[in-house]
Scaffold this active site. Structure first.
Site, PDB file in Angstrom:
ATOM      1  CG  HIS A 116       1.386  -5.345  -6.507  1.00 18.51           C
ATOM      2  ND1 HIS A 116       1.105  -4.551  -5.573  1.00 18.51           N
ATOM      3  CD2 HIS A 116       0.839  -6.653  -6.085  1.00 18.51           C
ATOM      4  CE1 HIS A 116       0.340  -5.133  -4.715  1.00 18.51           C
ATOM      5  NE2 HIS A 116       0.323  -6.471  -4.980  1.00 18.51           N
ATOM      6  CG  ASP A 154       7.464  -4.196  -5.756  1.00 14.89           C
ATOM      7  OD1 ASP A 154       7.952  -5.014  -4.839  1.00 14.89           O
ATOM      8  OD2 ASP A 154       6.405  -4.196  -6.048  1.00 14.89           O
ATOM      9  CD  GLN A 186       5.357 -11.964  -5.554  1.00 11.71           C
ATOM     10  OE1 GLN A 186       5.802 -12.927  -5.535  1.00 11.71           O
ATOM     11  NE2 GLN A 186       4.403 -11.597  -5.245  1.00 11.71           N
ATOM     12  CE  LYS A 235       3.969 -10.138  -1.804  1.00 11.46           C
ATOM     13  NZ  LYS A 235       2.787 -10.576  -1.706  1.00 11.46           N
TER      14      LYS A 235
END
Lengths: 154, 411
Positions: free
Chosen positions: B122, B202, B205, B228
Site C-alpha cells: 500500500h 504493515d 489488513q 478496519k
C-alpha cells in the site's frame, strides 16, 4: 434519476463505438496526457490546428464508460471550430456538469446526453476528462508548446 | 468453529439500512469496517459521563478518562501479544509508519544501505521510504511477485545476499491481492543476512482478520489501524520492541511526551508516552479498546475460519463467471478475504456503479497500490472484501451485479 439514465443509449453507443479514437494524428501540433489517478483513468489527446481552427482531434486511453464516451462525443462537437470557440463550448459543458442549463445545447451535439451525469457527483470528473484535455491542448498550443501532462486531483 | 452471522449483524447499526430500496451488502471492509454498537457506546459514554483530559487531572472524571485510555492500551497489547510500553497510539497506520520513517529510518539509513520492500505494498508502506530516499540516498529493493500474486520467496536470498539490507518493510496481508505473507520467515531471513536489520510490518489488513502475535513474529515494528477492525476512524497503533524504541528520538514533540522541560533542555517521557505528543484521540482510543473486546468475544480464530470459508465460496462463484478474472492466490490457506477482480471489457468504475444498484458496496480504483497495479498491468481493479458480518447471502447480489455490468457494457 436511475442508473439507466446515466448510461443512456447515446452514451453507451459512444462507449462501444468511439469516434476519433486513435493513438496517432497526422499533422499533430499538440499532444497532452491527462490522468485521473483516483480512478486510474489515462487519456492521450492530440490536436492539429489549421487556420486558427481545430482541424483534427483524436483521443486514446483507458477509463470508465463515462470518460471514454464523453471524450468521443467531445471530439465530434469540437472538430472544425475556432480554437476560442472550443474553449467557450468547453466552459458551457463544464458549467452543465455543475448543474447549469447549457447555453449551446445544439453545439454540444451528443455532449448534451451527459447532462444527467451532473446528478452523479463522483462521475462528473469522468465526463469532464476529455473536455479538460482539449482545453489544455489548445492552451498548450497557444503558449507555443507541443506537449503537456496533467494529473487531476479529487 | 462457527460464528453466528445473523446475530453478529444485529450488532452493527449500519447493516440494518437499505440503499436503492434494497438490502445493504457491505463488501468494503478492507477499506473501512462497520462499527458495532458496543464500540459506539463506549465512545458515547466518555463524551456523556466523564469527558476530560487524561494523565493530568486529580479529579474523578480525569481518573476515569485515564482508565479508559490506558485500559485500552492494555487491551490492544493483549489482543496482539505486544508489550504495553511498546504499544503506541497514532492517528492511523500511515502515521505509525511515518513515526518509524522519521525516528528510525531517517536517522539510521544512508548511502550504502538498502531498504527492502515488496511489489504489493500500500502507498502507506512505500511513500515514506521513497520520500526518505530522496533525502538520504539509500537503495530500495523490491521482492517481486509470483504469477498468482504471492511474494516470490525464491528471489529473497539474492536480494539479501550482500548483507546491506538494513531495513525490511513488508505488509502482513495485501489489501489488493489478499495474500498472507510469511513475515516471520522473512524477518528471520533478513536478520540472518544482517543482524542489525530492523523489520516493520504493515498489519492493517491482518489485525482485523487474523490472530496476530507480535512477540512470536519477531519483528521490530508492527503498524495497524482501528477503523478496519470494528473500531473508529482517527486511531491507529504502532507496536514496537521497547529496546528499539528506547534508542529512537521522538517523532512529534510538545506536551505530554516530556518528563521535564528546562530553558536549556528537555527530558523525554518514558515509553510509550515519548511517542504520544499532545492530547490524544481519547474517545477513539477507548473505542479501539472496545473493538478488541468485541473481536475477542467472537474469537479471532473463528473469524479467520469464517472468512476462509466465505472467501472460498466467493472465489468459486467468481470462477464460474465468464469474462471474470480474479487477481491473487486462489488457495484460501494463504489469502485473506480481499478479492480483486476484473471483468473483460468493463471498467471497474462501471462495475462499482452497477453493484451499487444491487446495494453492494465494493471498492474500485487503484487501492493506493499503484506500483502493484503496474505489476498487474491494470489501471484499476474492483475489490470485494469480507468480514465477520458477511455471509453466503451476500454473494448472489455480488454475482448478479457483475453479470449485469458485463451484459450491459460488454455486449
Amino acid at each position: 434519476m436511475s442508473l439507466e439514465d446515466l448510461y443512456q443509449e447515446i452514451i453507451l453507443d459512444h462507449y462501444r463505438k468511439p469516434k476519433n479514437r486513435a493513438p496517432e494524428l497526422a499533422d499533430e501540433d499538440v499532444h497532452v496526457h491527462h490522468s485521473n489517478p483516483l480512478c486510474g483513468d489515462e487519456m492521450d489527446l492530440r490536436i492539429a490546428v489549421a487556420d486558427g481552427k481545430l482541424d483534427g482531434v483524436v483521443f486514446d486511453g483507458e477509463g470508465c464508460s463515462i470518460s471514454q464516451a464523453s471524450a468521443s462525443a467531445m471530439t465530434q462537437a469540437v472538430k472544425g471550430r475556432e480554437l476560442d470557440d472550443v474553449l467557450a463550448l468547453t466552459e458551457d459543458f463544464r458549467l452543465m456538469m455543475h448543474g447549469d442549463e447549457p447555453s449551446r445545447p445544439d453545439d454540444l451535439q451528443d455532449g448534451i446526453a451527459f447532462q444527467g451525469v451532473a446528478k452523479f457527483p463522483v462521475r462528473v470528473k469522468c465526463a469532464l476528462l476529455g473536455w479538460m484535455a482539449v482545453k489544455d491542448a489548445i492552451e498548450t498550443y497557444q503558449s507555443g508548446d507541443a506537449t503537456h501532462s496533467v494529473t487531476h486531483g479529487e | 468453529m462457527t460464528i453466528d452471522v445473523p446475530t453478529i449483524r444485529k450488532d452493527f447499526p449500519t447493516l440494518a439500512r437499505e440503499v436503492h430500496d434494497t438490502r445493504l451488502v457491505y463488501l468494503d471492509s478492507a477499506a473501512s469496517s462497520q462499527t458495532p454498537r458496543a464500540v459506539l457506546d463506549v465512545m458515547d459514554e466518555y463524551y456523556e459521563r466523564y469527558r476530560s483530559n487524561v494523565h493530568r487531572g486529580v479529579y474523578r472524571l480525569a481518573e476515569e478518562a485515564t482508565d479508559l485510555f490506558e485500559g485500552a492500551r492494555h487491551k490492544v497489547a493483549a489482543f496482539t501479544n505486544a508489550p504495553v510500553e511498546g504499544t503506541i497510539f497514532t492517528k492511523n497506520s500511515t502515521e505509525a509508519i511515518n513515526l518509524v520513517a522519521y525516528s528510525y529510518v531517517r536517522r539510521r539509513l544512508g548511502e550504502g544501505d538498502v531498504l527492502l520492500t515488496t511489489h504489493m505494498e500500500h502507498h502507506a508502506n512505500i511513500v515514506p521510504w521513497l520520500h526518505a530516499q530522496q533525502d538520504l540516498g539509500f537503495e530500495i529493493r523490491y521482492i517481486p511477485l509470483t504469477e498468482d500474486g504471492r511474494l516470490d520467496m525464491d528471489a529473497v536470498p539474492a536480494l539479501l545476499d550482500d548483507g546491506r539490507v538494513s531495513f525490511l518493510a513488508v505488509s502482513h496481508v495485501s489489501n489488493v491481492l489478499g495474500t498472507i505473507n510469511d513475515v516471520k520467515t522473512l524477518a528471520a531471513q533478513a536478520r540472518d543476512a544482517n543482524p542489525g536489520c530492523r523489520v516493520l510490518v504493515d498489519g492493517s489488513q491482518a489485525v482485523p482478520h487474523l490472530a496476530v502475535d507480535f512477540r512470536d513474529l519477531g519483528v521490530d515494528f508492527y503498524a495497524f489501524t482501528g477503523h478496519k477492525m470494528c473500531g473508529p476512524t482517527g486511531v491507529g497503533v504502532l507496536l514496537g520492541r521497547p529496546e528499539v524504541l528506547e534508542t529512537m528520538p521522538p517523532f512529534l514533540t510538545g506536551g505530554e511526551m516530556i518528563l521535564d522541560v528546562r530553558l536549556d533542555g528537555v527530558t523525554w517521557n518514558e515509553l510509550p508516552h515519548k511517542f504520544e505528543a499532545g492530547t490524544m484521540m481519547i474517545a477513539e482510543v477507548g473505542g479501539l479498546g472496545a473493538a478488541c473486546d468485541y473481536l475477542t468475544g467472537i474469537g479471532m480464530d473463528a473469524i479467520r475460519e469464517h472468512e476462509k470459508q466465505l472467501t472460498a465460496k466467493a472465489l468459486d462463484a467468481l470462477a464460474g463467471l465468464d469474462d471474470v478474472t480474479v487477481h491473487g492466490p486462489t488457495d484460501v490457506e494463504v489469502r485473506g478475504g480481499a478479492v480483486s477482480f476484473a471483468v473483460d471489457g468493463v471498467h471497474p468504475h462501471d462495475i462499482g456503479a452497477m453493484l451499487d444498484q444491487e446495494g453492494v458496496c465494493v471498492r474500485v480504483g487503484h487501492h493506493c497500490a499503484k506500483p502493484l497495479m503496474r505489476v498487474l498491468g491494470v489501471n484499476a481493479t474492483a475489490r470485494a472484501s469480507f468480514y465477520l458480518y458477511n455471509d453466503a447471502d451476500d454473494l448472489p447480489p455480488l454475482v448478479r451485479g457483475i453479470e449485469r455490468a458485463r451484459d450491459f457494457f460488454a455486449r
